[in-house]
Design a protein around this motif. Structure first.
Motif, PDB file in Angstrom:
ATOM      1  N   TRP A   1    -107.443 -28.409 -29.418  1.00  0.00           N
ATOM      2  CA  TRP A   1    -106.036 -28.258 -29.805  1.00  0.00           C
ATOM      3  C   TRP A   1    -105.176 -29.236 -29.007  1.00  0.00           C
TER       4      TRP A   1
ATOM      5  N   ALA B   1    -105.313 -32.668 -30.520  1.00  0.00           N
ATOM      6  CA  ALA B   1    -104.505 -32.724 -31.742  1.00  0.00           C
ATOM      7  C   ALA B   1    -103.014 -32.775 -31.398  1.00  0.00           C
ATOM      8  N   ASP B   2    -102.611 -31.980 -30.430  1.00  0.00           N
ATOM      9  CA  ASP B   2    -101.215 -31.966 -30.005  1.00  0.00           C
ATOM     10  C   ASP B   2    -100.819 -33.317 -29.420  1.00  0.00           C
TER      11      ASP B   2
ATOM     12  N   TRP C   1    -100.295 -35.824 -32.334  1.00  0.00           N
ATOM     13  CA  TRP C   1     -99.052 -35.617 -33.076  1.00  0.00           C
ATOM     14  C   TRP C   1     -97.835 -35.945 -32.231  1.00  0.00           C
TER      15      TRP C   1
ATOM     16  N   ARG D   1    -101.395 -29.191 -36.241  1.00  0.00           N
ATOM     17  CA  ARG D   1    -102.331 -29.216 -35.123  1.00  0.00           C
ATOM     18  C   ARG D   1    -103.615 -28.467 -35.446  1.00  0.00           C
TER      19      ARG D   1
ATOM     20  N   SER E   1    -107.091 -30.336 -35.523  1.00  0.00           N
ATOM     21  CA  SER E   1    -108.125 -29.810 -34.620  1.00  0.00           C
ATOM     22  C   SER E   1    -109.460 -29.713 -35.346  1.00  0.00           C
TER      23      SER E   1
END
Length: 234
Positions: free
Chosen positions: A124, A127-128, A131, A147, A151
């Motif tokens: 996660w 992914a965060d 972004w 996210r 992920s």
């Protein structure tokens, strides 16, 4: 996204541990070898990394995220579609990995039941980080769905990449493009459903409910009861 910089001593331990990870994994043996190599006091090393090599594996992953963000800052993505920017970010995250075996061993480590939540949190976090680096400004349920979707893509890409023996990981590049295309297809279907007048009586209440969800705040609030404000100490 992780913004706190690690203690230099933690990075020293990580650097000393990596040569042993290929043979012993992210294990107690690797951690003890790192402590011996650095000459660090064992009690201090344990204070820095209470879970030993597990904490070093977490640090290794997060350092990869930070390296990716630096690479994205230097990358000119002007003119790219958003989906292409995401795909490029994923490739950059793979490019900054300097030890494939360390990732393989980490994947095995975080597959253990008692560390699964930690592993999911790291995925996660990647992914965060992507972004955030792309300038995502969503502050509603889309913050979570973006996210969560990425992920899943990132986790699948890593597993594929670990087994990829093609030249310059060309097969992984194709795999990334396919996964992103699938995500875009899902988004297209969602837009069609939300725009369908026949389905609107069913989707509108759900959309109103989802509209109440807000992304977590990046900075702590200081305007609610019980919250400490720096000027209170003056």
């Amino acid at each position: 996204m992780q913004t706190t910089q690690p203690d230099p001593a933690q990075l020293q331990l990580l650097e000393a541990a990596l040569p042993n990870v290929a043979f012993d994994g992210w294990s107690q043996a690797s951690f003890q070898a790192a402590v011996a190599t650095t000459g660090m006091d064992p009690d201090r090393a344990r204070a820095l990394c209470p879970r030993g090599a597990t904490d070093l594996a977490v640090l290794y992953h997060r350092e990869g995220d930070r390296a990716m963000q630096r690479a994205m800052t230097a990358e000119d993505m002007t003119g790219l579609r958003y989906s292409d920017k995401v795909a490029r970010a994923i490739r950059l995250r793979l490019d900054v990995i300097d030890d494939k075996e360390a990732v393989r061993r980490g994947t095995t480590l975080f597959a253990l039941p008692h560390l699964a939540a930690t592993g999911a949190g790291l995925i996660w976090g990647t992914a965060d980080a992507i972004w955030t680096a792309l300038g995502d400004t969503s502050d509603d349920v889309n913050w979570y769905t973006k996210r969560a979707t990425l992920s899943g893509v990132w986790a699948a890409v890593v597993l594929y990449w670990l087994g990829d023996t093609s030249e310059n990981h060309a097969a992984t590049d194709d795999f990334i493009d396919r996964r992103i295309a699938e995500v875009m297809q899902i988004e297209k279907v969602k837009a069609q459903v939300n725009g369908n007048a026949v389905l609107r009586p069913l989707t509108a209440p759900l959309n109103r409910l989802l509209g109440m969800i807000r992304a977590p705040q990046r900075t702590p609030r200081t305007d609610v009861p019980g919250m400490w404000r720096p000027d209170d100490a003056a």
